[in-house]
Motif scaffolding. Structure first.
Motif, PDB file in Angstrom:
ATOM      1  N   ARG A  19       0.892  -1.194   0.112  1.00 35.00           N
ATOM      2  CA  ARG A  19      -0.107  -0.139  -0.177  1.00 35.00           C
ATOM      3  C   ARG A  19       0.877   1.427  -0.078  1.00 35.00           C
ATOM      4  O   ARG A  19       0.553   2.083  -0.706  1.00 35.00           O
ATOM      5  CB  ARG A  19      -1.046  -0.077   1.359  1.00 35.00           C
TER       6      ARG A  19
ATOM      7  N   LEU B  12      -4.108   6.439   5.032  1.00 38.32           N
ATOM      8  CA  LEU B  12      -3.707   5.142   5.070  1.00 38.32           C
ATOM      9  C   LEU B  12      -3.045   5.165   6.309  1.00 38.32           C
ATOM     10  O   LEU B  12      -3.092   3.812   6.858  1.00 38.32           O
ATOM     11  CB  LEU B  12      -2.821   5.260   3.869  1.00 38.32           C
TER      12      LEU B  12
ATOM     13  N   ARG C 168      -4.156   5.959   9.332  1.00 37.66           N
ATOM     14  CA  ARG C 168      -5.007   5.629  10.189  1.00 37.66           C
ATOM     15  C   ARG C 168      -5.748   4.043   9.938  1.00 37.66           C
ATOM     16  O   ARG C 168      -5.998   3.424  10.776  1.00 37.66           O
ATOM     17  CB  ARG C 168      -6.193   6.608  10.040  1.00 37.66           C
ATOM     18  N   GLN C 169      -5.703   3.711   8.722  1.00 43.96           N
ATOM     19  CA  GLN C 169      -6.124   2.581   8.250  1.00 43.96           C
ATOM     20  C   GLN C 169      -5.097   1.335   9.138  1.00 43.96           C
ATOM     21  O   GLN C 169      -5.752   0.285   9.520  1.00 43.96           O
ATOM     22  CB  GLN C 169      -6.242   2.326   6.925  1.00 43.96           C
TER      23      GLN C 169
END
Length: 283
Positions: free
Chosen positions: A19, A68, A70-71
């Motif tokens: 990611r 991203l 936080r995910q």
């Protein structure tokens, strides 16, 4: 070429590295350097990526990356290409580490802006000629005046907005309150290969034990004296003919290079706290 640096740690989860790579690729950024490590003991994933931001502004990238982060429950930092860390150096009478750091800064080996030098001794006691126009603060200290002296130090750190404080052979023990105030942003050089020979005169302790190697340790300062997470260490061989004074002289060289290595790694976001240990990516 100006580049951004992204450093992060998070719980180990599938797809984190992919990611992050996709995030940079989708914005036309080119990854120049990437390092990662998964610690299965602590369950933490660590990553450092240096990339060409292309036409992207660092503050925009920072805002977009937050979603991203936080995910994946990340602790992270994205450094702007122009970021220059502000550093406060603290020293007592022995200025070999101070002089070495200033020299490395002057020649561009360590990218930092030394915004202040603090000492419990006047400047004329020191031998280095590299201080120049850097503000020098002489704050004497006694057992009775320690709280007031540390308040002066805190004021300098706050007013200069220092990113890092380096104890470059500052031979005073910080109070628990001061250590807590500088948590995660204060590096010390201990003239011993910790965890052995803690406290005062470690070279003399080593001499009495007849060791065949002496060393130095650079570590983060915590409320536990000489117990902070270790960043860098190195050693020098020694023999039975060497006196304690010989060990002290030989130790100066290893102290200089160990502290410089730790400071440089920290300022380049190569050091990650991992419980009581550290993850340090090579530079």
């Amino acid at each position: 070429m100006p580049s951004c640096t992204l450093s992060l740690s998070c719980p180990i989860k599938p797809g984190v590295s992919a990611r992050v790579s996709s995030f940079t690729a989708e914005r036309g950024c080119t990854i120049l350097e990437a390092q990662q490590f998964s610690d299965r003991v602590t369950g933490r994933f660590f990553m450092r990526v240096v990339f060409d931001p292309a036409e992207n502004q660092a503050d925009v990238l920072r805002t977009e990356f937050a979603a991203l982060a936080r995910q994946f429950d990340m602790q992270w930092e994205l450094r702007d290409p122009e970021w220059m860390p502000k550093v406060v150096l603290m020293v007592s009478k022995f200025d070999h580490c101070l002089g070495d750091l200033l020299y490395r800064m002057r020649i561009g080996e360590i990218a930092m802006d030394v915004v202040a030098i603090i000492s419990n001794h006047p400047q004329h006691v020191l031998t280095t000629s590299l201080i120049g126009d850097i503000p020098y603060h002489h704050y004497p200290i006694t057992r009775e005046t320690k709280p007031q002296q540390e308040a002066q130090v805190r004021q300098v750190v706050e007013e200069t907005e220092a990113d890092l404080v380096v104890l470059a052979r500052y031979m005073q023990v910080l109070s628990d309150e001061m250590a807590a105030f500088l948590n995660g942003r204060c590096i010390n050089i201990h003239h011993s290969f910790l965890p052995g020979f803690k406290g005062a005169k470690p070279y003399h302790q080593a001499y009495k034990r007849g060791v065949k190697m002496i060393g130095a340790t650079s570590h983060y300062v915590t409320t536990d004296l000489d117990e902070g997470p270790i960043i860098a260490q190195d050693v020098e061989p020694c023999g039975h003919v060497e006196t304690p004074e010989d060990l002290v002289a030989k130790g100066r060289d290893v102290e200089r290079r160990v502290l410089a290595k730790a400071v440089k790694a920290h300022l380049q976001d190569r050091v990650f706290l991992n419980g009581h240990r550290t993850v340090v990516f090579d530079g």
